[in-house]
Design a protein around this motif. Structure first.
Motif, PDB file in Angstrom:
ATOM      1  N   SER A 218       0.829  -1.197   0.000  1.00  0.00           N
ATOM      2  CA  SER A 218       0.000   0.000   0.000  1.00  0.00           C
ATOM      3  C   SER A 218       0.862   1.245   0.000  1.00  0.00           C
ATOM      4  O   SER A 218       1.977   1.253   0.509  1.00  0.00           O
ATOM      5  CB  SER A 218      -0.909  -0.005   1.233  1.00  0.00           C
ATOM      6  OG  SER A 218      -1.566   1.211   1.375  1.00  0.00           O
ATOM      7  N   ARG A 219       0.303   2.318  -0.555  1.00  0.00           N
ATOM      8  CA  ARG A 219       0.977   3.605  -0.519  1.00  0.00           C
ATOM      9  C   ARG A 219       0.433   4.488   0.600  1.00  0.00           C
ATOM     10  O   ARG A 219       0.750   5.673   0.665  1.00  0.00           O
ATOM     11  CB  ARG A 219       0.811   4.308  -1.860  1.00  0.00           C
ATOM     12  CG  ARG A 219       1.543   3.582  -2.997  1.00  0.00           C
ATOM     13  CD  ARG A 219       1.434   4.356  -4.292  1.00  0.00           C
ATOM     14  NE  ARG A 219       2.170   3.689  -5.360  1.00  0.00           N
ATOM     15  CZ  ARG A 219       2.239   4.139  -6.608  1.00  0.00           C
ATOM     16  NH1 ARG A 219       1.626   5.272  -6.932  1.00  0.00           N
ATOM     17  NH2 ARG A 219       2.921   3.486  -7.523  1.00  0.00           N
ATOM     18  N   GLU A 220      -0.377   3.919   1.462  1.00  0.00           N
ATOM     19  CA  GLU A 220      -0.893   4.670   2.607  1.00  0.00           C
ATOM     20  C   GLU A 220       0.261   5.145   3.480  1.00  0.00           C
ATOM     21  O   GLU A 220       1.223   4.414   3.702  1.00  0.00           O
ATOM     22  CB  GLU A 220      -1.811   3.794   3.468  1.00  0.00           C
ATOM     23  CG  GLU A 220      -3.077   3.355   2.768  1.00  0.00           C
ATOM     24  CD  GLU A 220      -3.820   2.328   3.611  1.00  0.00           C
ATOM     25  OE1 GLU A 220      -5.050   2.358   3.578  1.00  0.00           O
ATOM     26  OE2 GLU A 220      -3.166   1.518   4.286  1.00  0.00           O
ATOM     27  N   LYS A 221       0.138   6.334   3.965  1.00  0.00           N
ATOM     28  CA  LYS A 221       1.138   6.871   4.867  1.00  0.00           C
ATOM     29  C   LYS A 221       0.734   6.569   6.308  1.00  0.00           C
ATOM     30  O   LYS A 221      -0.387   6.822   6.718  1.00  0.00           O
ATOM     31  CB  LYS A 221       1.277   8.383   4.681  1.00  0.00           C
ATOM     32  CG  LYS A 221       1.938   8.784   3.370  1.00  0.00           C
ATOM     33  CD  LYS A 221       3.378   8.289   3.306  1.00  0.00           C
ATOM     34  CE  LYS A 221       4.037   8.707   1.995  1.00  0.00           C
ATOM     35  NZ  LYS A 221       5.424   8.168   1.900  1.00  0.00           N
ATOM     36  N   ILE A 222       1.661   6.013   7.054  1.00  0.00           N
ATOM     37  CA  ILE A 222       1.413   5.747   8.465  1.00  0.00           C
ATOM     38  C   ILE A 222       2.289   6.650   9.309  1.00  0.00           C
ATOM     39  O   ILE A 222       3.280   7.206   8.833  1.00  0.00           O
ATOM     40  CB  ILE A 222       1.685   4.272   8.827  1.00  0.00           C
ATOM     41  CG1 ILE A 222       3.168   3.937   8.656  1.00  0.00           C
ATOM     42  CG2 ILE A 222       0.807   3.343   8.010  1.00  0.00           C
ATOM     43  CD1 ILE A 222       3.559   2.607   9.252  1.00  0.00           C
ATOM     44  N   SER A 223       1.922   6.797  10.556  1.00  0.00           N
ATOM     45  CA  SER A 223       2.743   7.593  11.467  1.00  0.00           C
ATOM     46  C   SER A 223       2.805   6.930  12.832  1.00  0.00           C
ATOM     47  O   SER A 223       1.930   6.137  13.197  1.00  0.00           O
ATOM     48  CB  SER A 223       2.182   9.018  11.600  1.00  0.00           C
ATOM     49  OG  SER A 223       0.919   9.007  12.230  1.00  0.00           O
ATOM     50  N   LEU A 224       3.862   7.247  13.532  1.00  0.00           N
ATOM     51  CA  LEU A 224       4.074   6.771  14.893  1.00  0.00           C
ATOM     52  C   LEU A 224       4.538   7.962  15.713  1.00  0.00           C
ATOM     53  O   LEU A 224       5.538   8.604  15.391  1.00  0.00           O
ATOM     54  CB  LEU A 224       5.137   5.663  14.903  1.00  0.00           C
ATOM     55  CG  LEU A 224       5.636   5.192  16.272  1.00  0.00           C
ATOM     56  CD1 LEU A 224       4.515   4.522  17.049  1.00  0.00           C
ATOM     57  CD2 LEU A 224       6.814   4.231  16.106  1.00  0.00           C
ATOM     58  N   THR A 225       3.797   8.271  16.772  1.00  0.00           N
ATOM     59  CA  THR A 225       4.108   9.430  17.604  1.00  0.00           C
ATOM     60  C   THR A 225       4.311   9.000  19.046  1.00  0.00           C
ATOM     61  O   THR A 225       3.523   8.212  19.576  1.00  0.00           O
ATOM     62  CB  THR A 225       2.966  10.469  17.547  1.00  0.00           C
ATOM     63  OG1 THR A 225       2.719  10.823  16.189  1.00  0.00           O
ATOM     64  CG2 THR A 225       3.329  11.720  18.333  1.00  0.00           C
ATOM     65  N   TYR A 226       5.377   9.502  19.629  1.00  0.00           N
ATOM     66  CA  TYR A 226       5.656   9.251  21.048  1.00  0.00           C
ATOM     67  C   TYR A 226       5.058  10.384  21.855  1.00  0.00           C
ATOM     68  O   TYR A 226       5.439  11.549  21.683  1.00  0.00           O
ATOM     69  CB  TYR A 226       7.170   9.154  21.246  1.00  0.00           C
ATOM     70  CG  TYR A 226       7.643   9.125  22.688  1.00  0.00           C
ATOM     71  CD1 TYR A 226       6.967   8.386  23.661  1.00  0.00           C
ATOM     72  CD2 TYR A 226       8.798   9.827  23.063  1.00  0.00           C
ATOM     73  CE1 TYR A 226       7.426   8.359  24.973  1.00  0.00           C
ATOM     74  CE2 TYR A 226       9.266   9.792  24.367  1.00  0.00           C
ATOM     75  CZ  TYR A 226       8.576   9.061  25.311  1.00  0.00           C
ATOM     76  OH  TYR A 226       9.031   9.030  26.619  1.00  0.00           O
ATOM     77  N   ARG A 227       4.115  10.065  22.732  1.00  0.00           N
ATOM     78  CA  ARG A 227       3.459  11.077  23.558  1.00  0.00           C
ATOM     79  C   ARG A 227       3.913  10.946  25.000  1.00  0.00           C
ATOM     80  O   ARG A 227       3.810   9.877  25.597  1.00  0.00           O
ATOM     81  CB  ARG A 227       1.935  10.925  23.483  1.00  0.00           C
ATOM     82  CG  ARG A 227       1.184  12.045  24.198  1.00  0.00           C
ATOM     83  CD  ARG A 227      -0.305  11.958  23.935  1.00  0.00           C
ATOM     84  NE  ARG A 227      -0.884  10.796  24.580  1.00  0.00           N
ATOM     85  CZ  ARG A 227      -2.118  10.342  24.357  1.00  0.00           C
ATOM     86  NH1 ARG A 227      -2.884  10.963  23.474  1.00  0.00           N
ATOM     87  NH2 ARG A 227      -2.573   9.295  24.994  1.00  0.00           N
ATOM     88  N   SER A 228       4.432  12.040  25.526  1.00  0.00           N
ATOM     89  CA  SER A 228       4.941  12.036  26.898  1.00  0.00           C
ATOM     90  C   SER A 228       4.673  13.378  27.561  1.00  0.00           C
ATOM     91  O   SER A 228       4.649  14.420  26.894  1.00  0.00           O
ATOM     92  CB  SER A 228       6.443  11.756  26.898  1.00  0.00           C
ATOM     93  OG  SER A 228       6.978  11.870  28.209  1.00  0.00           O
ATOM     94  N   GLN A 229       4.476  13.364  28.859  1.00  0.00           N
ATOM     95  CA  GLN A 229       4.323  14.605  29.611  1.00  0.00           C
ATOM     96  C   GLN A 229       5.608  15.418  29.621  1.00  0.00           C
ATOM     97  O   GLN A 229       5.590  16.618  29.908  1.00  0.00           O
ATOM     98  CB  GLN A 229       3.864  14.294  31.041  1.00  0.00           C
ATOM     99  CG  GLN A 229       2.454  13.755  31.086  1.00  0.00           C
ATOM    100  CD  GLN A 229       2.150  13.013  32.386  1.00  0.00           C
ATOM    101  OE1 GLN A 229       3.046  12.627  33.115  1.00  0.00           O
ATOM    102  NE2 GLN A 229       0.868  12.796  32.643  1.00  0.00           N
ATOM    103  N   PHE A 230       6.719  14.800  29.280  1.00  0.00           N
ATOM    104  CA  PHE A 230       7.978  15.523  29.158  1.00  0.00           C
ATOM    105  C   PHE A 230       7.955  16.488  27.980  1.00  0.00           C
ATOM    106  O   PHE A 230       8.773  17.383  27.876  1.00  0.00           O
ATOM    107  CB  PHE A 230       9.146  14.554  28.972  1.00  0.00           C
ATOM    108  CG  PHE A 230       9.887  14.244  30.240  1.00  0.00           C
ATOM    109  CD1 PHE A 230      10.542  15.228  30.939  1.00  0.00           C
ATOM    110  CD2 PHE A 230       9.931  12.952  30.729  1.00  0.00           C
ATOM    111  CE1 PHE A 230      11.232  14.943  32.105  1.00  0.00           C
ATOM    112  CE2 PHE A 230      10.616  12.658  31.896  1.00  0.00           C
ATOM    113  CZ  PHE A 230      11.262  13.653  32.587  1.00  0.00           C
ATOM    114  N   ASN A 231       7.013  16.281  27.066  1.00  0.00           N
ATOM    115  CA  ASN A 231       6.923  17.156  25.910  1.00  0.00           C
ATOM    116  C   ASN A 231       6.297  18.510  26.250  1.00  0.00           C
ATOM    117  O   ASN A 231       6.316  19.423  25.443  1.00  0.00           O
ATOM    118  CB  ASN A 231       6.090  16.487  24.803  1.00  0.00           C
ATOM    119  CG  ASN A 231       6.830  15.315  24.188  1.00  0.00           C
ATOM    120  OD1 ASN A 231       8.049  15.318  24.133  1.00  0.00           O
ATOM    121  ND2 ASN A 231       6.106  14.309  23.753  1.00  0.00           N
ATOM    122  N   GLU A 232       5.694  18.600  27.415  1.00  0.00           N
ATOM    123  CA  GLU A 232       5.075  19.857  27.821  1.00  0.00           C
ATOM    124  C   GLU A 232       6.142  20.939  28.046  1.00  0.00           C
ATOM    125  O   GLU A 232       7.302  20.648  28.339  1.00  0.00           O
ATOM    126  CB  GLU A 232       4.273  19.650  29.113  1.00  0.00           C
ATOM    127  CG  GLU A 232       3.203  18.571  29.016  1.00  0.00           C
ATOM    128  CD  GLU A 232       2.078  18.940  28.070  1.00  0.00           C
ATOM    129  OE1 GLU A 232       1.883  20.147  27.837  1.00  0.00           O
ATOM    130  OE2 GLU A 232       1.421  18.022  27.552  1.00  0.00           O
TER     131      GLU A 232
END
Length: 364
Positions: A218-232
């Motif tokens: 597939s040519r679908e674009k996927i993403s992976l995101t790291y979510r952390s309270q350290f990003n605040e």
């Protein structure tokens, strides 16, 4: 790393069994309940010091017995390795490598690089953040002792902080100084964990993207995101302080790297909420093969690959593609479990010159 021989005593449904392995492809077949998954789990146990499917050690002892033992003979380049893990009820679990006891089982992690794909892995997509953190931790810990040490210490401090919060509630008291001792440790260890997770995800994302494209065609674009309270934007100490009232009310630490999560998306939409079964399946398999690629490229060894009931996840063409990858030396040793011997052998025969079929109905 190649597993040459596996021996079990009183492990799950097995009284005693000893199996010799092919260096490339091993197919465990037989009816449901015969123990195919338990064989793969025993291999996982030798790598991580625990079961993949049931982390309560005492429940891995065969019913009616009071101990189990798993022994594996491995070939690591020109070296031979013998790993034994054993447990007796009422005592602590033991692990030995080449006759030498480990003081801590965590010291063994990374010695036997391994990736497992199982039907239970759908929890990575469907369940809460803890499952996804465990996946991330499992990949990083196999090659980073500092990370594993920080993670174990952090979890211990977190447990102590939670116990203190419960003590405050039970005794209607509060001691800010005592709490700050744990806060300072959580901040220091949490920063190490955060930085290493962030670096891992940055390197892991393009590997995942490539694998998804291969597996899904597939040519679908996927993403992976790291979510952390350290990003605040706020400092971590400020976040802990501002959440203190909530912590005291709930008697639990609600802020920290133990709340981190991974966000899976396809075409900017949540895989969990909007992905089709096929998309979820492809994303999951891509995650696991990206894990394999990451371990292989970073630590210079080909992990053992365990495919539990793989036909539940992939069609025969996809399984054939995987077997072909193993045959052409892109992957290392592989173990497959399936209920249909003819189906498995037909797929393997198309791609492999040598392999081993192990019908457990003939072994026990």
């Amino acid at each position: 790393m190649i597993l040459k021989k596996l021996s079990l005593i009183n492990y799950k449904n097995f009284d005693q069994i000893s199996i010799e392995f092919d260096s490339k492809i091993n197919c465990f077949v037989g009816k449901n309940g015969i123990g195919k998954t338990n064989i793969l789990d025993a291999i996982y146990h030798l790598a991580f010091g625990k079961s993949y499917f049931n982390p309560i050690t005492s429940q891995n002892v065969k019913h009616g017995e009071d101990f189990f033992m798993i022994e594996g003979d491995f070939e690591n380049g020109s070296k031979s390795e013998k790993v034994i893990t054993s447990f007796k009820k009422g005592q602590r679990k033991l692990m030995k490598r080449n006759g030498k006891d480990y003081e801590k089982i965590s010291e063994h992690i990374g010695t036997i690089p391994l990736v497992i794909i199982s039907p239970t892995d759908r929890d990575l997509i469907l369940e809460g953040s803890e499952t996804r953190r465990k996946f991330m931790d499992g990949v990083i810990s196999q090659g980073d002792k500092l990370y594993l040490d920080a993670l174990l210490k952090y979890n211990k401090v977190l447990s102590q902080r939670n116990a203190l919060l419960k003590y405050f509630a039970a005794n209607r008291t509060f001691d800010e100084t005592s709490l700050e001792v744990y806060d300072d440790q959580m901040i220091e260890l949490g920063q190490i964990i955060f930085q290493k997770r962030e670096k891992f995800i940055e390197e892991f994302k393009p590997i995942l993207q490539k694998r998804y494209e291969e597996i899904s065609n597939s040519r679908e674009k996927i993403s992976l995101t790291y979510r952390s309270q350290f990003n605040e934007e706020e400092s971590y100490k400020t976040i802990l302080k501002s959440g203190l009232k909530t912590d005291l009310q709930r008697q639990f630490s609600n802020f920290g790297t133990h709340k981190d999560d991974l966000i899976f998306k396809i075409q900017s939409h949540s895989v969990k909420k909007f992905g089709s079964q096929g998309q979820q399946k492809s994303y999951l398999i891509a995650l696991k093969f990206a894990q394999y690629d990451f371990l292989k490229s970073h630590y210079g060894v080909k992990p053992i690959l365990l495919l539990d009931d793989i036909f539940d996840k992939l069609d025969e063409d996809r399984v054939s593609q995987i077997v072909s990858m193993v045959t052409h030396a892109e992957l290392g040793q592989m173990c497959i479990s399936d209920t249909h011997p003819d189906r498995t052998e037909e797929v393997v025969k198309k791609n492999a010159n040598h392999y081993k079929m192990i019908n457990l109905e003939n072994e026990i």
